[in-house]
Design a protein around this motif. Structure first.
Motif: not given
Length: 625
Positions: A298-300, A442-443, A285-286, A266-267
């Motif tokens: 760990c997320y966004q 966009f995963d 942002r992670a 995604n990022l």
């Protein structure tokens, strides 16, 4: 004077050494205990006091399996300098401490709790492990929170430190990433997208500044809510601007990226959207996420897609906007395969499902719904009945061509099979145009979908060769992209602009490497919590076995996809050179460092490798064959 300073330093040092070794005592407290003999709640065995009795053969165990804890009321705030722990003395005890969390709070309900340490290693029966704590805040209440599905089994927990209020200058970041800490009322777990749960949210930045506010949280998303690692929405009681986000807003999303084992697709897509010059790209942002003392991964941290001057910048409709110019906008909607599950939605004349996002379902008026539906149908009629010989009319009359085609290109470059499963669009007040964007979700892009893998072996665009679509969006897009002879030259021109502004193999692979380094410690914790690297999850075509292998494949895909699009759009390195030199302050060198071009007449370039620097910015390597 020097001797006095030395003596003062020694006194200060000795005092703090003593303080850090001071074992703290208090009143034991914790979640209800379990009696293993009958599986019921117990008030006599496996009690909280067992975790503080100095006996490694006794232990505390909770009745519930997750979100349970054992701790101390210290009576007064204390600055914790060191913690110790020892696993329960049984066959699986050593593993039960992995991702156990030690927290401090000043409320007895722990709504203000923050982590002091996360255990990232297996325990050893009969031994106590220790870790230093570098948190400057003092806490009255301290606790050990067991990892998921472990009944908080622990033989001993120790807290060391000294009495003091402390300050807010230093917090603990488990991996070095920013940290989002969610503590819900009564430790309730978000279970659906409907019921908001009261909570406190603290977002700690890498410079230890933070946002803290009461809020609500719930699940978000569609298919992603079915994953073990859940996605969340948080809604602060007042507008907040966390980390380096452009927007100040109440609503924020935590994207779980469960099936994306690079944790960055995604990022990366957002970065490409910025390079392509989309009017608005969501902030992302992670971060690490903790919920009720449990490490979630760990997320966004990302924008909520909504009307906001630093998000979708359009007028926000009022219920009184039912006529004249005010009725014309702004509107935000999503072409959405899940629209039928929503309250405020419609199906277009050509079977395209649309969920209206703004005005929201509680405020939108019948006049506004009718206006948007009629305008969308008029735009759609232009596409389905377009005169494709007229490049200034047809589908371009009501649909903004630049944002639609850039959105198309981002979807094709990323290989996002969901590009037309979910499409955000908006309309400004007083304009007769529909704009497409922002990009989202966009995963399963970048060759992470078994239905289209390997994508670069396909001859056609992904949206025409296996991509998912909402309703009749396949026909809608096909008519614009393939039926209009003027469209692909425009797509080529937009691709050229992107190639000249960071869409290169070297630039994107460097970005990927940098992001991999940034999240490296976080991904280690994430895949401790979610042990999935060796198995296929969601749409994974292959399980590559390690984070490094996943990242390397992402770079391989990006490199090949650029080459694929260059070929499909008939765009060559020679085109890139001639397009770039039209920009002021461009310099070109050959591989030996000899100057080829500095604003003078452009020479004919022989096959070879060249270095281009535009306006003193990042250098681009080009190969002319």
């Amino acid at each position: 004077m020097k001797n006095i300073l030395i003596i003062s330093f020694l006194i200060f040092t000795c005092t703090n050494v003593w303080a850090s070794s001071n074992l703290l005592h208090g009143t034991p407290m914790g979640s209800p205990s379990v009696d293993y003999s009958n599986g019921s709640i117990s008030t006599t065995v496996n009690q909280p006091a067992n975790a503080f009795d100095g006996d490694l053969n006794t232990y505390y165990a909770s009745f519930d399996r997750s979100y349970t804890w054992v701790g101390l009321d210290l009576g007064k705030p204390c600055i914790i300098t060191r913690v110790g722990w020892s696993p329960r003395n049984d066959g699986v005890g050593p593993k039960r401490v992995i991702l156990g969390t030690i927290e401090g709070a000043n409320r007895s309900d722990f709504l203000d709790a923050v982590p002091l340490y996360i255990i990232d290693q297996i325990g050893v029966i009969g031994e106590t492990h220790y870790a230093d704590v570098a948190v400057s805040k003092g806490f009255r209440y301290v606790r050990y929170v067991g990892p998921n599905d472990a009944r908080c089994n622990i033989a001993e927990v120790e807290f060391y430190g000294y009495e003091g209020e402390g300050d807010e200058n230093q917090y603990y970041l488990p991996s070095g990433l920013p940290l989002v800490v969610i503590q819900t009322v009564n430790a309730a777990e978000p279970l659906d997208k409907v019921n908001d749960i009261g909570c406190y949210v603290r977002i700690i930045n890498t410079d230890h500044t933070y946002v803290l506010d009461s809020a609500t949280t719930r699940l978000r998303g569609n298919a992603s809510t079915q994953f073990p690692k859940k996605p969340y929405r948080i809604k602060f009681d007042s507008k907040q601007q966390p980390l380096d986000a452009p927007a100040k807003a109440k609503k924020w999303t935590l994207i779980n990226n469960y099936g994306d084992k690079t944790l960055m697709r995604n990022l990366l897509a957002f970065h490409i959207s910025q390079q392509m010059g989309m009017p608005y790209t969501p902030y992302g942002r992670a971060v690490d996420v903790m919920l009720n003392g449990e490490y979630k991964g760990c997320y966004q941290l990302c924008d909520q897609i909504e009307v906001n001057k630093n998000r979708v910048n359009i007028d926000e409709m009022e219920t009184t906007d039912i006529s004249g110019k005010n009725l014309t906008g702004g509107y935000l909607w999503e072409i959405d395969a899940y629209a039928y599950e929503e309250v405020s939605w419609f199906n277009s004349n050509h079977n395209i499902p649309v969920t209206i996002k703004s005005p929201d379902e509680d405020d939108i008026t019948p006049e506004q719904t009718k206006y948007l539906k009629d305008f969308f149908n008029a735009m759609e009629a232009d596409v389905y009945g377009a005169n494709f010989d007229d490049c200034n009319y047809g589908w371009r009359r009501l649909l903004d061509e630049e944002t639609f085609l850039k959105h198309f290109l981002i979807g094709e470059f990323s290989g996002n099979t969901d590009t037309y499963w979910s499409v955000y669009q908006y309309k400004k007040r007083g304009e007769d145009k529909i704009y497409t964007g922002p990009v989202w979700d966009f995963d399963i892009a970048f060759d992470n979908d078994y239905r289209t893998y390997p994508l670069n072996n396909k001859a056609d665009f992904v949206c025409f060769s296996g991509g998912s679509v909402a309703g009749d969006m396949g026909t809608f897009v096909r008519r614009i992209i393939l039926y209009d002879a003027n469209t692909l030259p425009q797509v080529r021109e937009l691709w050229m602009q992107g190639r000249n502004h960071g869409i290169t193999e070297d630039a994107l692979c460097t970005w990927i490497d940098d992001m991999a380094n940034t999240i490296y410690r976080s991904q280690r914790l994430n895949f401790m919590r979610w042990d999935i690297l060796n198995r296929q999850e969601h749409m994974n075509p292959i399980a590559r076995g390690s984070f490094e292998n996943e990242v390397n494949y992402l770079k391989e895909y990006v490199t090949k996809r650029i080459q694929w699009l260059d070929k499909r759009l008939q765009y060559t390195a020679t085109d890139i050179v001639h397009d770039i030199v039209s920009t002021p302050r461009v310099a070109i060198w050959d591989i030996l460092g000899r100057s080829i071009y500095k604003g003078q007449e452009m020479p004919t370039l022989d096959p070879g490798i060249y270095i281009v620097n535009e306006n003193g910015n990042t250098e681009i390597k080009m190969i002319i064959e």
